[in-house]
Design a protein around this motif. Structure first.
Motif, PDB file in Angstrom:
ATOM      1  N   PHE A 288       0.852  -1.189   0.000  1.00 50.25           N
ATOM      2  CA  PHE A 288       0.000   0.000   0.000  1.00 50.25           C
ATOM      3  C   PHE A 288       0.889   1.241   0.000  1.00 50.25           C
ATOM      4  O   PHE A 288       1.800   1.347   0.823  1.00 50.25           O
ATOM      5  N   ASP A 289       0.589   2.181  -0.881  1.00 48.89           N
ATOM      6  CA  ASP A 289       1.345   3.433  -0.881  1.00 48.89           C
ATOM      7  C   ASP A 289       0.829   4.413   0.162  1.00 48.89           C
ATOM      8  O   ASP A 289       1.610   5.213   0.695  1.00 48.89           O
ATOM      9  N   HIS A 290      -0.474   4.354   0.459  1.00 47.75           N
ATOM     10  CA  HIS A 290      -1.077   5.432   1.245  1.00 47.75           C
ATOM     11  C   HIS A 290      -1.828   4.908   2.470  1.00 47.75           C
ATOM     12  O   HIS A 290      -2.630   3.972   2.370  1.00 47.75           O
ATOM     13  N   ILE A 291      -1.549   5.542   3.604  1.00 52.01           N
ATOM     14  CA  ILE A 291      -2.237   5.284   4.865  1.00 52.01           C
ATOM     15  C   ILE A 291      -2.858   6.604   5.316  1.00 52.01           C
ATOM     16  O   ILE A 291      -2.155   7.614   5.463  1.00 52.01           O
ATOM     17  N   THR A 292      -4.168   6.601   5.537  1.00 51.93           N
ATOM     18  CA  THR A 292      -4.886   7.823   5.903  1.00 51.93           C
ATOM     19  C   THR A 292      -5.101   7.906   7.408  1.00 51.93           C
ATOM     20  O   THR A 292      -5.535   6.940   8.038  1.00 51.93           O
ATOM     21  N   ALA A 293      -4.799   9.069   7.961  1.00 57.38           N
ATOM     22  CA  ALA A 293      -5.163   9.395   9.349  1.00 57.38           C
ATOM     23  C   ALA A 293      -6.495  10.139   9.284  1.00 57.38           C
ATOM     24  O   ALA A 293      -6.537  11.324   8.944  1.00 57.38           O
ATOM     25  N   TYR A 294      -7.572   9.446   9.585  1.00 59.42           N
ATOM     26  CA  TYR A 294      -8.921   9.981   9.412  1.00 59.42           C
ATOM     27  C   TYR A 294      -9.223  10.970  10.530  1.00 59.42           C
ATOM     28  O   TYR A 294      -9.574  10.585  11.646  1.00 59.42           O
ATOM     29  N   TRP A 295      -9.104  12.262  10.241  1.00 57.34           N
ATOM     30  CA  TRP A 295      -9.176  13.271  11.294  1.00 57.34           C
ATOM     31  C   TRP A 295     -10.534  13.307  11.989  1.00 57.34           C
ATOM     32  O   TRP A 295     -10.617  13.711  13.151  1.00 57.34           O
ATOM     33  N   VAL A 296     -11.595  12.879  11.320  1.00 58.93           N
ATOM     34  CA  VAL A 296     -12.914  12.872  11.948  1.00 58.93           C
ATOM     35  C   VAL A 296     -12.908  11.970  13.179  1.00 58.93           C
ATOM     36  O   VAL A 296     -13.470  12.309  14.224  1.00 58.93           O
ATOM     37  N   GLY A 297     -12.273  10.825  13.092  1.00 57.53           N
ATOM     38  CA  GLY A 297     -12.219   9.903  14.215  1.00 57.53           C
ATOM     39  C   GLY A 297     -11.091  10.180  15.188  1.00 57.53           C
ATOM     40  O   GLY A 297     -11.215   9.914  16.384  1.00 57.53           O
ATOM     41  N   LEU A 298      -9.977  10.716  14.673  1.00 56.88           N
ATOM     42  CA  LEU A 298      -8.803  10.935  15.513  1.00 56.88           C
ATOM     43  C   LEU A 298      -8.800  12.306  16.169  1.00 56.88           C
ATOM     44  O   LEU A 298      -8.232  12.477  17.257  1.00 56.88           O
ATOM     45  N   GLY A 299      -9.424  13.279  15.527  1.00 58.76           N
ATOM     46  CA  GLY A 299      -9.248  14.677  15.902  1.00 58.76           C
ATOM     47  C   GLY A 299      -8.103  15.256  15.092  1.00 58.76           C
ATOM     48  O   GLY A 299      -7.129  14.551  14.778  1.00 58.76           O
ATOM     49  N   LEU A 314      -4.534  13.042   5.262  1.00 60.14           N
ATOM     50  CA  LEU A 314      -5.450  13.460   6.328  1.00 60.14           C
ATOM     51  C   LEU A 314      -6.919  13.335   5.938  1.00 60.14           C
ATOM     52  O   LEU A 314      -7.790  13.779   6.669  1.00 60.14           O
ATOM     53  N   HIS A 315      -7.215  12.767   4.802  1.00 61.84           N
ATOM     54  CA  HIS A 315      -8.565  12.669   4.253  1.00 61.84           C
ATOM     55  C   HIS A 315      -9.001  14.031   3.738  1.00 61.84           C
ATOM     56  O   HIS A 315      -8.231  14.650   3.003  1.00 61.84           O
ATOM     57  N   GLY A 316     -10.230  14.496   4.063  1.00 61.22           N
ATOM     58  CA  GLY A 316     -10.718  15.648   3.328  1.00 61.22           C
ATOM     59  C   GLY A 316     -11.508  16.662   4.123  1.00 61.22           C
ATOM     60  O   GLY A 316     -11.559  16.627   5.355  1.00 61.22           O
ATOM     61  N   PRO A 332     -14.922  18.561  14.615  1.00 67.68           N
ATOM     62  CA  PRO A 332     -15.773  19.426  13.792  1.00 67.68           C
ATOM     63  C   PRO A 332     -16.491  18.641  12.703  1.00 67.68           C
ATOM     64  O   PRO A 332     -16.102  17.512  12.372  1.00 67.68           O
ATOM     65  N   GLN A 333     -17.530  19.215  12.132  1.00 66.16           N
ATOM     66  CA  GLN A 333     -18.225  18.599  11.006  1.00 66.16           C
ATOM     67  C   GLN A 333     -17.403  18.720   9.723  1.00 66.16           C
ATOM     68  O   GLN A 333     -17.561  17.912   8.812  1.00 66.16           O
ATOM     69  N   GLN A 334     -16.535  19.713   9.654  1.00 70.00           N
ATOM     70  CA  GLN A 334     -15.740  19.914   8.457  1.00 70.00           C
ATOM     71  C   GLN A 334     -14.449  20.623   8.821  1.00 70.00           C
ATOM     72  O   GLN A 334     -14.329  21.234   9.887  1.00 70.00           O
ATOM     73  N   LEU A 335     -13.466  20.500   7.944  1.00 73.19           N
ATOM     74  CA  LEU A 335     -12.247  21.287   8.043  1.00 73.19           C
ATOM     75  C   LEU A 335     -12.045  21.994   6.709  1.00 73.19           C
ATOM     76  O   LEU A 335     -12.052  21.349   5.662  1.00 73.19           O
TER      77      LEU A 335
END
Length: 386
Positions: A288-299, A314-316, A332-335
């Motif tokens: 896998f080339d890419h690992i995402t840190a999902y900020w919605v779940g992590l902060g 960091l996702h979107g 937050p709901q969005q960044l």
């Protein structure tokens, strides 16, 4: 080198990773259990740098959940509702298109669309939705549906999974989402999501999609009733399918959110567990080339720190998120795009805007940046299904 002060086992593992050797399940488990988080992070960060250099990516996207009505009753899920519930919802096609138009005006390049297994919406609702959204702008990428949704749609259409995926692709589907993988172990699935598709069924949906030339992401829900052995087994199955198809563009580990559901846990995921999970995933998922840190779940702050523990994305922007927030997420709901760029820069990385497939894009590829976008966007008037 820094690892010279570590144990002989650390040095052996680092030299194995550096030379392109593949970690075994036992080695991944040992890394997960080792007490030195910083050394593990250093290993993972070096592996990340060899894959992607010093860049970190993000996407300008919007989530749309078309409905939270669902025929399943997964214990871990805080999102699903029955028709009798007062807080259930179902969007008409006009409402979905309106949300998409608003998102395009903000410059999104991707719509991420999932929902529950609706008890009565016809198959045509989903294909008409894809066509209506694709008609807004051909450059808009549609990342839609989990594997269990695809199986549900195949049942609705009375078609094979392959024929269903072909019809969805022809209607405008660009990518499958990676949701619904949870933990592949059958005992864990029975405990948290009885009646949901099996691991083999989840993997087969993605296998078929990949063989059709499609790409997808994959996930793992961690921090509930599973063991570390279950996590390693989950990663192994993903790695095996990636060896076979090369169809996954990124892996997204998801921390369990413990509120407002029927699966209480004594020790939900900690920051230590999250960083360790991301680091081991980077080292074990060598294809896998890419690992995402999902900020919605992590902060946002922990996601930013994860960029030093193997993550490179960091996702979107998200805009509107229901599933994690209904489970108690306080993020937050969005960044805004500017905030994602700041987080990446402050972590010492070079921010790069990407598309659905983790490919870098320039502002000229932003649908809303096209000078002719508004003039040439057709007026889409789909038939509502309620």
């Amino acid at each position: 080198m820094w690892f010279a002060r570590r144990s002989a086992e650390w040095q052996r593992l680092w030299e194995k990773v550096e030379s392109g050797g593949r970690l075994t399940e036992a080695e991944a488990l040992a890394l997960w259990r080792d007490g030195d988080l910083h050394a593990l992070g250093r290993l993972a960060d070096e592996a990340r740098a060899r894959k992607v250099g010093n860049r970190a990516t993000y996407i300008v996207n919007r989530y749309i959940n078309y409905s939270n009505y669902c025929i399943l009753s997964c214990r871990f899920c805080s999102f699903a509702r029955k028709k009798r519930d007062a807080d259930g919802f179902e969007l008409s096609l006009e409402q979905i298109v309106a949300k998409a138009r608003e998102a395009l005006a903000l410059g999104v390049t991707e719509l991420h669309i999932v929902g529950g297994l609706h008890p009565s919406l016809p198959f045509a609702y989903y294909t008409e939705m894809l066509r209506a959204l694709k008609a807004l702008h051909p450059g808009l990428q549609l990342k839609c549906f989990t594997a269990i949704e695809v199986l549900h749609l195949a049942w609705l259409a009375r078609k094979s999974v392959q024929d269903t995926l072909v019809e969805l692709r022809d209607a405008g589907l660009d990518s499958l989402t990676g949701g619904g993988a949870e933990i592949f172990d059958p005992g864990v699935r029975q405990a948290i999501a009885r009646g949901k598709e099996s691991a083999e069924e989840w993997l087969e949906v993605h296998r078929i999609w990949h063989r059709l030339g499609g790409k997808s992401t994959c996930t793992m829900l961690y921090g509930h009733v599973e063991s570390l052995e279950h996590r390693v087994d989950h990663l192994r199955r993903l790695r095996d399918l990636q060896d076979e198809t090369h169809g996954f563009v990124g892996f997204i580990p998801l921390p369990y959110q413990p509120d407002h559901n029927d699966l209480p846990v004594d020790h939900p995921p900690t920051a230590n567990d999250t960083l360790r999970t991301i680091a081991v995933s980077r080292l074990y998922l060598d294809n896998f080339d890419h690992i995402t840190a999902y900020w919605v779940g992590l902060g946002p702050k922990l996601a930013q720190l994860a960029l030093h523990y193997g993550a490179d994305d960091l996702h979107g922007t998200i805009v509107e998120e229901h599933i994690f927030h209904m489970a108690g997420a306080r993020t937050p709901q969005q960044l805004p795009e500017a905030e994602l760029i700041r987080l990446i820069r402050d972590a010492g990385r070079v921010p790069v805007r990407r598309n659905t497939f983790y490919e870098p894009i320039s502002p000229a590829e932003d649908p809303a940046s096209s000078a002719s976008f508004r003039a040439n966007t057709p007026a889409v008037q789909p038939t509502a299904t309620t």
